[in-house]
Design a protein around this motif. Structure first.
Motif, mmCIF file in Angstrom:
data_model
loop_
_atom_site.group_PDB
_atom_site.id
_atom_site.type_symbol
_atom_site.label_atom_id
_atom_site.label_comp_id
_atom_site.label_asym_id
_atom_site.label_seq_id
_atom_site.Cartn_x
_atom_site.Cartn_y
_atom_site.Cartn_z
ATOM 1 N N UNK A 23 19.795 3.927 -13.836
ATOM 2 C CA UNK A 23 19.200 4.331 -12.293
ATOM 3 C C UNK A 23 19.527 3.417 -10.821
ATOM 4 N N UNK A 61 16.013 1.821 -2.843
ATOM 5 C CA UNK A 61 15.968 2.792 -2.563
ATOM 6 C C UNK A 61 16.653 3.175 -1.074
ATOM 7 N N UNK A 62 15.479 2.639 -0.571
ATOM 8 C CA UNK A 62 15.163 2.080 1.133
ATOM 9 C C UNK A 62 16.602 0.815 1.682
ATOM 10 N N UNK A 113 19.603 13.330 -5.008
ATOM 11 C CA UNK A 113 20.236 12.663 -6.724
ATOM 12 C C UNK A 113 19.789 12.001 -7.922
ATOM 13 N N UNK A 114 18.417 11.644 -7.413
ATOM 14 C CA UNK A 114 17.862 11.326 -8.447
ATOM 15 C C UNK A 114 17.070 12.712 -9.028
ATOM 16 N N UNK A 122 25.153 13.744 -11.747
ATOM 17 C CA UNK A 122 25.580 13.092 -10.044
ATOM 18 C C UNK A 122 26.623 12.881 -9.307
ATOM 19 N N UNK A 123 27.740 12.990 -8.966
ATOM 20 C CA UNK A 123 27.942 11.534 -8.156
ATOM 21 C C UNK A 123 27.645 12.460 -6.425
ATOM 22 N N UNK A 124 28.231 11.056 -5.963
ATOM 23 C CA UNK A 124 26.970 10.914 -4.569
ATOM 24 C C UNK A 124 28.445 9.791 -3.551
ATOM 25 N N UNK A 125 28.437 11.237 -2.670
ATOM 26 C CA UNK A 125 29.845 10.806 -1.802
ATOM 27 C C UNK A 125 28.961 10.474 -0.125
ATOM 28 N N UNK A 156 9.601 7.296 -3.548
ATOM 29 C CA UNK A 156 10.511 7.451 -4.270
ATOM 30 C C UNK A 156 11.230 7.033 -5.192
ATOM 31 N N UNK A 203 11.565 -0.210 -7.382
ATOM 32 C CA UNK A 203 12.348 0.366 -7.296
ATOM 33 C C UNK A 203 12.477 1.488 -6.011
ATOM 34 N N UNK A 204 11.168 1.676 -5.058
ATOM 35 C CA UNK A 204 11.881 2.847 -4.185
ATOM 36 C C UNK A 204 12.054 1.820 -2.772
ATOM 37 N N UNK A 251 11.911 8.584 -9.344
ATOM 38 C CA UNK A 251 13.002 7.818 -10.315
ATOM 39 C C UNK A 251 13.069 7.202 -11.434
ATOM 40 N N UNK A 295 24.571 10.099 1.661
ATOM 41 C CA UNK A 295 23.608 8.823 0.986
ATOM 42 C C UNK A 295 22.106 8.328 1.827
ATOM 43 N N UNK A 314 31.261 4.246 -3.876
ATOM 44 C CA UNK A 314 31.054 6.284 -4.264
ATOM 45 C C UNK A 314 30.686 6.646 -6.053
ATOM 46 N N UNK A 315 29.798 6.690 -6.466
ATOM 47 C CA UNK A 315 28.475 6.689 -7.734
ATOM 48 C C UNK A 315 28.029 7.759 -8.085
ATOM 49 N N UNK A 316 29.211 7.548 -9.693
ATOM 50 C CA UNK A 316 28.472 8.879 -10.547
ATOM 51 C C UNK A 316 28.176 8.887 -11.869
ATOM 52 N N UNK A 317 27.007 9.046 -11.979
ATOM 53 C CA UNK A 317 25.832 8.706 -13.170
ATOM 54 C C UNK A 317 25.718 10.113 -13.904
ATOM 55 N N UNK A 344 19.872 10.730 -1.820
ATOM 56 C CA UNK A 344 19.580 9.623 -2.649
ATOM 57 C C UNK A 344 18.655 10.549 -3.311
ATOM 58 N N UNK A 355 18.520 7.840 2.199
ATOM 59 C CA UNK A 355 17.252 7.792 2.016
ATOM 60 C C UNK A 355 16.405 8.368 2.097
ATOM 61 N N UNK A 356 16.497 9.076 2.492
ATOM 62 C CA UNK A 356 15.233 10.134 1.886
ATOM 63 C C UNK A 356 15.893 11.822 2.441
#
Lengths: 302, 302
Positions: free
Chosen positions: B175, B134-135, A178-179, A188-191, A130, B130-131, A134, A169, B187-190, A175, A171-172
């Motif tokens: 990230x 995400x977890x 998104x990356x 990218x926006x994650x809701x 993962x 980093x992974x 990133x 969102x 709620x995140x937008x990049x 997200x 983990x597998x």
């Protein structure tokens, strides 16, 4: 069966193309002495997963990849399983290890997944796998996430600058999607369930990914006209007569009239997910070959 | 020096609180035989980083953490450095390893970072670290990203459901900020250089993070009234008389009139970043202790 529709983005042709490409490469690798072989680990009664595992095996064989099932008794302990996985990590005949779901309640699946060596992590779920996504090393990603991105790519939409909204969102799935898309240049926006208004975000998306497990959550008025909608949900619902069927998180009938592309459920993300698993096995085997060859290229006296 | 302003979100008090808490814990650990010690690796002429390294050392000592500098000659090879790092990984006296920037052009910094064992990765930059974010294992994150989130938390804003926009999608800042905040329920937008309109996204943000390295990129009309603005940029600019100064990515003077909170540059994210590095060292030491104790708790006969 879902009937085909002109806006449908079907998984099978995409999966077939990936599997054909994997087969071409596995044949070349086998000719050089590198034989791909997947080990599937299931624990206890696997009736719920049997159809799924059988399909993995069939597709693997189409791709020129040996597939072996190992069923462990439900009474096995976590420590015993981890020892078994470590032995598979050290076995040169094993290219990759798949841990099937569900498992008995006393088994910690995440810890099992972490016991699989990153070089043999064909499911792309080890934290290091993962983390590498990133870091823009995208070739070994969680299968469902990578499959979803593959379907979007099949639309031909330019990913750079594309407005993408991911609902969910996890983990597998959520997200990693998104990356993967950030690395491709999308915005990218994650809701998720804490987002104030999913509709407001969803409506501005050129590409909408939905992976929450709520039947018909996304309706036509939440979708931008001309958008690509990738439906990753799998929900079992009953009709008025009590017959069960599988549907996604998108209200396909209404959204089809608005979206330019929509993945059917079943028949969308599912088939591509298996193809990505096999492509990951090929990637793992190529990395193992590189590691081996590098080790033997070094000066013996060093 | 940036003058203090009522809307300023200053880093020093936050950093001081973190360092005091780290010291409290390192004293307890030292009493139990666990002495934290950081090794800082620099390569070649380090004049550019000297002030920065000196400050790390001073803050580490305030936190009860020993800090040792190792400067390697610019002529050292990548392979030699990796061997040196592996020796540090295996040394029980080393809690964590810091790789200072810049390095000579022939050194691949990312590969060096990957040679640091994840248990000693106090900079939080190893792919496995980093992974793990995400977890949702958030306690060992890249320092600048974690510091930026710490500043947002200091505003008291509720993170669940907060609309966050991150401008900049670098692997170790943009990230990770995004995942850290997703895990907290935002709620995140990049956004990044390929985003069609950064302004449209920025204007709807309750919290705006900017990390792109462009002086005064964010102006008042791009900021939502009442927002929190976290400025991670570091840009050296010259005034009309040719005097150099350091400014961020935000046009602080104009944005201060719109934002409810803004981090000054310098004096915002910077001091907190060093404090997070020290907190990461404490986290690493606690993990090393747990691993050691677990190993010795197991049955000898097993």
């Amino acid at each position: 069966m879902v009937q085909s529709h002109p806006h449908d983005l079907r998984g099978k042709p995409i999966a077939d193309a990936i599997i054909a490409e994997v087969r071409r490469e596995t044949e070349m690798l086998a000719a050089a002495g590198w034989h791909p072989r997947l080990l599937s680990i299931s624990i206890g009664d696997v009736e719920a997963a049997a159809v799924y595992i059988r399909n993995q095996k069939r597709q693997a064989e189409r791709a020129g990849i040996a597939f072996e099932e190992r069923n462990f008794p439900a009474s096995i302990t976590q420590a015993e399983l981890e020892v078994a996985i470590r032995a598979m990590n050290a076995d040169p005949r094993v290219t990759g290890i798949i841990i099937q779901r569900p498992a008995p309640a006393h088994i910690a699946l995440k810890a099992l997944q972490g016991a699989v060596h990153p070089m043999k992590d064909v499911e792309g779920m080890h934290p290091a796998s993962i983390g590498n996504i990133v870091y823009n090393q995208l070739d070994l990603a969680p299968c469902t996430a990578a499959a979803s991105v593959e379907l979007l790519k099949a639309t031909g939409l330019k990913l750079e600058g594309l407005e993408v909204v991911v609902v969910g969102h996890s983990e597998i799935v959520g997200k990693p999607i998104a990356f993967l898309l950030m690395s491709e240049g999308a915005t990218v926006t994650v809701c998720h369930h804490m987002t104030r208004s999913v509709a407001i975000h969803a409506r501005r998306a050129d590409a909408l990914f939905v992976a929450v497990g709520k039947a018909r959550l996304i309706t036509a008025e939440m979708v931008k006209p001309g958008a690509a909608v990738i439906d990753i949900g799998i929900n079992v619902v009953k009709d008025a007569e009590g017959r069960e069927s599988v549907i996604g998180d998108v209200d396909t009938d209404s959204v089809r009239e608005v979206a330019a592309w929509i993945t059917p459920v079943p028949g969308g993300v599912g088939p591509v997910t298996v193809a990505i698993l096999l492509r990951n096995a090929l990637t793992a085997l190529k990395r193992q070959r590189t590691l081996y060859e590098t080790a033997y290229r070094e000066d013996v006296g060093r």
